[in-house]
Design a protein around this motif. Structure first.
Motif, PDB file in Angstrom:
ATOM      1  N   ALA A   1      -4.966  25.677 -11.569  1.00  0.00           N
ATOM      2  CA  ALA A   1      -6.179  26.408 -11.195  1.00  0.00           C
ATOM      3  C   ALA A   1      -6.236  26.707  -9.694  1.00  0.00           C
ATOM      4  O   ALA A   1      -7.199  27.311  -9.225  1.00  0.00           O
ATOM      5  CB  ALA A   1      -7.413  25.616 -11.613  1.00  0.00           C
ATOM      6  N   GLY A   2      -5.217  26.286  -8.946  1.00  0.00           N
ATOM      7  CA  GLY A   2      -5.169  26.582  -7.519  1.00  0.00           C
ATOM      8  C   GLY A   2      -5.593  25.440  -6.617  1.00  0.00           C
ATOM      9  O   GLY A   2      -5.625  25.588  -5.394  1.00  0.00           O
ATOM     10  N   GLY A   3      -5.931  24.290  -7.193  1.00  0.00           N
ATOM     11  CA  GLY A   3      -6.300  23.136  -6.394  1.00  0.00           C
ATOM     12  C   GLY A   3      -5.073  22.316  -6.028  1.00  0.00           C
ATOM     13  O   GLY A   3      -3.951  22.626  -6.424  1.00  0.00           O
ATOM     14  N   LEU A   4      -5.301  21.289  -5.263  1.00  0.00           N
ATOM     15  CA  LEU A   4      -4.246  20.372  -4.855  1.00  0.00           C
ATOM     16  C   LEU A   4      -4.476  19.044  -5.540  1.00  0.00           C
ATOM     17  O   LEU A   4      -5.620  18.632  -5.720  1.00  0.00           O
ATOM     18  CB  LEU A   4      -4.267  20.177  -3.338  1.00  0.00           C
ATOM     19  CG  LEU A   4      -4.168  21.444  -2.492  1.00  0.00           C
ATOM     20  CD1 LEU A   4      -4.378  21.115  -1.030  1.00  0.00           C
ATOM     21  CD2 LEU A   4      -2.838  22.133  -2.714  1.00  0.00           C
ATOM     22  N   SER A   5      -3.409  18.370  -5.914  1.00  0.00           N
ATOM     23  CA  SER A   5      -3.566  17.054  -6.518  1.00  0.00           C
ATOM     24  C   SER A   5      -2.435  16.151  -6.063  1.00  0.00           C
ATOM     25  O   SER A   5      -1.332  16.611  -5.760  1.00  0.00           O
ATOM     26  CB  SER A   5      -3.612  17.143  -8.046  1.00  0.00           C
ATOM     27  OG  SER A   5      -2.380  17.579  -8.572  1.00  0.00           O
ATOM     28  N   ILE A   6      -2.758  14.864  -6.015  1.00  0.00           N
ATOM     29  CA  ILE A   6      -1.796  13.881  -5.542  1.00  0.00           C
ATOM     30  C   ILE A   6      -2.113  12.529  -6.168  1.00  0.00           C
ATOM     31  O   ILE A   6      -3.275  12.209  -6.428  1.00  0.00           O
ATOM     32  CB  ILE A   6      -1.825  13.790  -3.998  1.00  0.00           C
ATOM     33  CG1 ILE A   6      -0.757  12.832  -3.461  1.00  0.00           C
ATOM     34  CG2 ILE A   6      -3.205  13.418  -3.497  1.00  0.00           C
ATOM     35  CD1 ILE A   6      -0.585  12.883  -1.939  1.00  0.00           C
ATOM     36  N   ILE A   7      -1.068  11.761  -6.410  1.00  0.00           N
ATOM     37  CA  ILE A   7      -1.208  10.378  -6.841  1.00  0.00           C
ATOM     38  C   ILE A   7      -0.933   9.535  -5.602  1.00  0.00           C
ATOM     39  O   ILE A   7       0.116   9.680  -4.975  1.00  0.00           O
ATOM     40  CB  ILE A   7      -0.224  10.033  -7.970  1.00  0.00           C
ATOM     41  CG1 ILE A   7      -0.484  10.928  -9.181  1.00  0.00           C
ATOM     42  CG2 ILE A   7      -0.337   8.549  -8.340  1.00  0.00           C
ATOM     43  CD1 ILE A   7       0.642  10.942 -10.194  1.00  0.00           C
ATOM     44  N   VAL A   8      -1.873   8.681  -5.238  1.00  0.00           N
ATOM     45  CA  VAL A   8      -1.753   7.893  -4.011  1.00  0.00           C
ATOM     46  C   VAL A   8      -1.636   6.418  -4.351  1.00  0.00           C
ATOM     47  O   VAL A   8      -2.448   5.877  -5.102  1.00  0.00           O
ATOM     48  CB  VAL A   8      -2.955   8.134  -3.074  1.00  0.00           C
ATOM     49  CG1 VAL A   8      -2.876   7.233  -1.853  1.00  0.00           C
ATOM     50  CG2 VAL A   8      -3.022   9.596  -2.664  1.00  0.00           C
ATOM     51  N   LYS A   9      -0.618   5.802  -3.773  1.00  0.00           N
ATOM     52  CA  LYS A   9      -0.410   4.357  -3.856  1.00  0.00           C
ATOM     53  C   LYS A   9      -0.386   3.818  -2.439  1.00  0.00           C
ATOM     54  O   LYS A   9      -0.342   4.592  -1.471  1.00  0.00           O
ATOM     55  CB  LYS A   9       0.927   4.040  -4.541  1.00  0.00           C
ATOM     56  CG  LYS A   9       0.995   4.498  -5.991  1.00  0.00           C
ATOM     57  CD  LYS A   9       2.310   4.084  -6.598  1.00  0.00           C
ATOM     58  CE  LYS A   9       2.336   4.453  -8.074  1.00  0.00           C
ATOM     59  NZ  LYS A   9       3.458   3.830  -8.761  1.00  0.00           N
ATOM     60  N   GLU A  10      -0.372   2.510  -2.314  1.00  0.00           N
ATOM     61  CA  GLU A  10      -0.319   1.922  -0.980  1.00  0.00           C
ATOM     62  C   GLU A  10       0.943   2.337  -0.231  1.00  0.00           C
ATOM     63  O   GLU A  10       0.963   2.352   0.987  1.00  0.00           O
ATOM     64  CB  GLU A  10      -0.464   0.400  -1.033  1.00  0.00           C
ATOM     65  CG  GLU A  10       0.548  -0.315  -1.913  1.00  0.00           C
ATOM     66  CD  GLU A  10       0.131  -0.449  -3.365  1.00  0.00           C
ATOM     67  OE1 GLU A  10       0.270   0.540  -4.127  1.00  0.00           O
ATOM     68  OE2 GLU A  10      -0.314  -1.537  -3.765  1.00  0.00           O
ATOM     69  N   SER A  11       1.961   2.751  -0.943  1.00  0.00           N
ATOM     70  CA  SER A  11       3.245   3.111  -0.331  1.00  0.00           C
ATOM     71  C   SER A  11       3.344   4.560   0.131  1.00  0.00           C
ATOM     72  O   SER A  11       4.315   4.925   0.790  1.00  0.00           O
ATOM     73  CB  SER A  11       4.376   2.823  -1.313  1.00  0.00           C
ATOM     74  OG  SER A  11       4.213   3.606  -2.485  1.00  0.00           O
ATOM     75  N   ASN A  12       2.371   5.420  -0.225  1.00  0.00           N
ATOM     76  CA  ASN A  12       2.494   6.829   0.162  1.00  0.00           C
ATOM     77  C   ASN A  12       1.213   7.403   0.776  1.00  0.00           C
ATOM     78  O   ASN A  12       0.935   8.589   0.630  1.00  0.00           O
ATOM     79  CB  ASN A  12       2.965   7.684  -1.023  1.00  0.00           C
ATOM     80  CG  ASN A  12       1.898   7.891  -2.082  1.00  0.00           C
ATOM     81  OD1 ASN A  12       0.981   7.085  -2.225  1.00  0.00           O
ATOM     82  ND2 ASN A  12       2.021   8.972  -2.831  1.00  0.00           N
ATOM     83  N   LEU A  13       0.481   6.585   1.486  1.00  0.00           N
ATOM     84  CA  LEU A  13      -0.742   7.068   2.132  1.00  0.00           C
ATOM     85  C   LEU A  13      -0.449   8.190   3.125  1.00  0.00           C
ATOM     86  O   LEU A  13      -1.281   9.081   3.314  1.00  0.00           O
ATOM     87  CB  LEU A  13      -1.475   5.913   2.811  1.00  0.00           C
ATOM     88  CG  LEU A  13      -2.119   4.927   1.836  1.00  0.00           C
ATOM     89  CD1 LEU A  13      -2.425   3.609   2.527  1.00  0.00           C
ATOM     90  CD2 LEU A  13      -3.364   5.512   1.201  1.00  0.00           C
ATOM     91  N   ASP A  14       0.743   8.178   3.732  1.00  0.00           N
ATOM     92  CA  ASP A  14       1.105   9.247   4.666  1.00  0.00           C
ATOM     93  C   ASP A  14       1.215  10.592   3.953  1.00  0.00           C
ATOM     94  O   ASP A  14       0.951  11.634   4.551  1.00  0.00           O
ATOM     95  CB  ASP A  14       2.412   8.925   5.386  1.00  0.00           C
ATOM     96  CG  ASP A  14       2.241   7.830   6.428  1.00  0.00           C
ATOM     97  OD1 ASP A  14       1.085   7.584   6.852  1.00  0.00           O
ATOM     98  OD2 ASP A  14       3.247   7.220   6.808  1.00  0.00           O
ATOM     99  N   GLU A  15       1.601  10.584   2.680  1.00  0.00           N
ATOM    100  CA  GLU A  15       1.651  11.831   1.911  1.00  0.00           C
ATOM    101  C   GLU A  15       0.259  12.432   1.763  1.00  0.00           C
ATOM    102  O   GLU A  15       0.099  13.653   1.793  1.00  0.00           O
ATOM    103  CB  GLU A  15       2.275  11.605   0.535  1.00  0.00           C
ATOM    104  CG  GLU A  15       3.769  11.397   0.577  1.00  0.00           C
ATOM    105  CD  GLU A  15       4.354  11.232  -0.811  1.00  0.00           C
ATOM    106  OE1 GLU A  15       3.902  11.925  -1.761  1.00  0.00           O
ATOM    107  OE2 GLU A  15       5.265  10.399  -0.954  1.00  0.00           O
TER     108      GLU A  15
END
Length: 102
Positions: A74-88
């Motif tokens: 739909a044009g949005g952004l999504s991400i799965i965040v863990k303690e190991s990828n907060l910089d992402e």
């Protein structure tokens, strides 16, 4: 009561979102809501961003993956965040617009 590992990740996400002056809501799953909706629904700099928080080796369910994919479609952004990828997450909020973060 000690915070769960996922609660600690969510607390870190909230701190990062505050740094970006982001609006966010955290939908609560219930029999009246939609299952699989990401943990954070955000507006950051005019962009819709969905964040699913996981801790350790936690994995998303098929339904969570579908919601994240539908948001990207739909044009949005999504991400799965863990303690190991907060910089992402920070990179995404800094302006990455490809929406393909996992």
């Amino acid at each position: 009561m000690a915070a769960t590992p996922e609660a600690k990740v969510k607390a870190q996400i909230k701190k990062i979102l505050a740094e970006y002056n982001a609006y966010y809501a955290m939908p609560i799953g219930s029999m009246y809501g939609n299952s699989g909706v990401p943990d954070f629904l955000c507006c950051v700099g005019g962009a819709f961003v969905a964040i699913e928080a996981k801790a350790g080796k936690g994995k998303t369910t098929a339904l969570q993956d579908k919601h994240l994919a539908d948001i990207r479609k739909a044009g949005g952004l999504s991400i799965i965040v863990k303690e190991s990828n907060l910089d992402e997450l920070r990179s995404l909020l800094d302006g990455s617009k490809d929406g393909n973060h996992k």
